[in-house]
Design an enzyme around this catalytic site. Structure first.
Site, PDB file in Angstrom:
ATOM      1  N   CYS A 114      21.635 -20.430  -7.551  1.00 13.60           N
ATOM      2  CA  CYS A 114      21.390 -19.665  -6.380  1.00 13.60           C
ATOM      3  C   CYS A 114      20.711 -20.017  -5.351  1.00 13.60           C
ATOM      4  CB  CYS A 114      20.740 -18.446  -7.056  1.00 13.60           C
ATOM      5  SG  CYS A 114      21.776 -17.689  -8.344  1.00 13.60           S
ATOM      6  N   HIS A 259      18.602 -14.381  -1.216  1.00 13.44           N
ATOM      7  CA  HIS A 259      19.746 -14.227  -2.012  1.00 13.44           C
ATOM      8  C   HIS A 259      19.915 -13.122  -2.746  1.00 13.44           C
ATOM      9  CE1 HIS A 259      22.321 -15.580  -5.394  1.00 13.44           C
ATOM     10  NE2 HIS A 259      21.576 -15.160  -6.121  1.00 13.44           N
ATOM     11  N   ASN A 289      26.693 -10.856  -6.839  1.00 14.60           N
ATOM     12  CA  ASN A 289      25.884 -12.001  -6.624  1.00 14.60           C
ATOM     13  C   ASN A 289      27.140 -13.441  -6.558  1.00 14.60           C
ATOM     14  OD1 ASN A 289      24.389 -14.488  -7.067  1.00 14.60           O
ATOM     15  ND2 ASN A 289      23.244 -13.724  -8.731  1.00 14.60           N
TER      16      ASN A 289
END
Ligand code: ACO
Length: 334
Positions: A114, A259, A289
């Site tokens: 990430c 993020h 995501n």
């Protein structure tokens, strides 16, 4: 002093949209559970046969066009992904095969999950600062959907992720007031197994066996509560670190792109940092995501909707598997 700035952006998500209701036909979950816990309403998914380098190609072409450049102008590719096309070689090389215009420039994959995009920007900025390279394509691209367990066994992880790619072009600037002002990078390998894919495993002959397949070890595993518990303070630490390094205050930040792991994490970080909602970007409802692709997708969309403009002080921060966490502060220039 020579450093770097972003001169072009682009992104691509595959056309197929999968809603929470669609997932609830495959596993025991619900739109209400997913939205309440994460903010996610839908995600995009590839058709079979499409890999992360395919998504990256379209995002890269768009970023190049936005910068007014072609592949021949680029002298380094940095490709951040946790879902590469192959165990080896890296997806940057696969992208090079798909875009022959890059010629024989170096092609580098990084595995920072990430935080991959923030790490990649920091690497690109450092290469540009020392004069090693001038025009760098930085990509975050992920195809999660082929590697998730869409049964009730895998529901805690499968609902969270989507496919997509984002790309930026980085170039030198001598103007101290613009571009990448500073970054902070961290990792804590002690927690590697709080969010990970156990197989294929590098120490087992054949790398995977039948028992591992039956135990679902080819699918990601997550200790969601541990991730949540670590994410919020680590986000705040690396934000404070980059602000300290660059002598800026949080009130000066015009736009915060975190993020997109989970809207609850985003809200908790924004609240702790004293960032008002109107300065915080969230697109998790539409894409879920997308890991290394998330921040460059948000950057491009923020330019499109006018929230990110020339002169904006942009703060990006991320936390993810590793654990890794990172932040970058930049004065936007295009
Ligand atoms: N649908 C319905 N029920 C579910 C689902 C689902 N998709 N997934 C899990 N559940 C069930 C669990 O089995 C559990 O049932 P039980 O009480 O009968 O045992 C119940 O829901 C509660 O599970 P918890 O894990 O306690 O749920 P929690 O409220 O902690 O929410 C979540 C889970 C959303 C993952 C949360 O822990 C979280 O936000 N963690 C942060 C991790 C994260 O966002 N990761 C994203 C990727 S990592 C990154 O990018 C940083």
């Amino acid at each position: 002093m020579r450093h770097s700035t972003i001169i072009g952006t682009g992104f691509y998500v595959p056309p197929q949209v999968v809603t929470n209701d669609d997932l609830s036909k495959l596993m025991d979950t619900s739109d209400a559970w997913i939205q309440e816990r994460t903010g996610i309403k839908q995600r995009h998914m590839v058709e079979d046969g499409i890999g992360s380098a395919d998504l990256a190609k379209i995002a890269a072409e768009r970023a190049l066009a936005d910068a007014g450049l072609t592949a021949a102008d680029i002298d380094l590719i940095i490709f951040a992904t946790l879902s590469p096309d192959f165990f080896f070689p890296g997806s940057a090389c696969i992208l090079q095969k798909k875009m022959p215009g890059f010629g024989t420039i170096p092609a580098l994959d990084i595995r920072q999950q990430c935080t991959g995009f923030v790490y990649a920007v920091a690497i690109a900025d450092s290469f540009i600062r020392v004069g090693a390279y001038s025009k760098i394509l930085v990509i975050g691209a992920e195809v999660h959907s082929v590697g998730l367990d869409y049964t009730t066994r895998g529901r805690d992880v499968a609902v969270l992720f989507g496919d997509g790619a984002g790309a930026v072009i980085m170039a030198p600037t001598e103007n101290e007031a613009e571009g990448i002002l500073g970054f902070a990078l961290h990792a804590e390998g002690e927690n590697y197994d709080k969010l990970w894919v156990p197989a294929p495993y590098g120490n087992i002959r054949g790398r995977v066996n039948q028992e591992m397949i039956e135990r679902g070890e080819l699918f990601p595993k997550m200790d969601g509560r541990a991730v949540f518990r670590h994410a919020v303070p680590r986000f705040c630490e690396c934000i404070n670190e980059v602000l300290g390094k660059t002598g800026r205050k949080i009130e000066e930040v015009d736009l915060f792109i975190p993020h997109q792991a989970n809207d609850r994490i985003t809200h908790a970080v924004a609240e702790r940092m004293g960032l008002p909602n109107e300065k915080v970007v969230s697109n998790i409802a539409r894409y879920a995501n997308t890991t290394a692709a998330t921040i460059p997708i948000c950057i491009h969309e923020s330019r499109q909707d006018g929230r990110l403009k020339k002169g904006s002080l942009l703060l990006c921060a991320a936390f993810g598997s590793g654990f890794t966490w990172a932040s970058v502060l930049m004065r936007w220039t295009v």
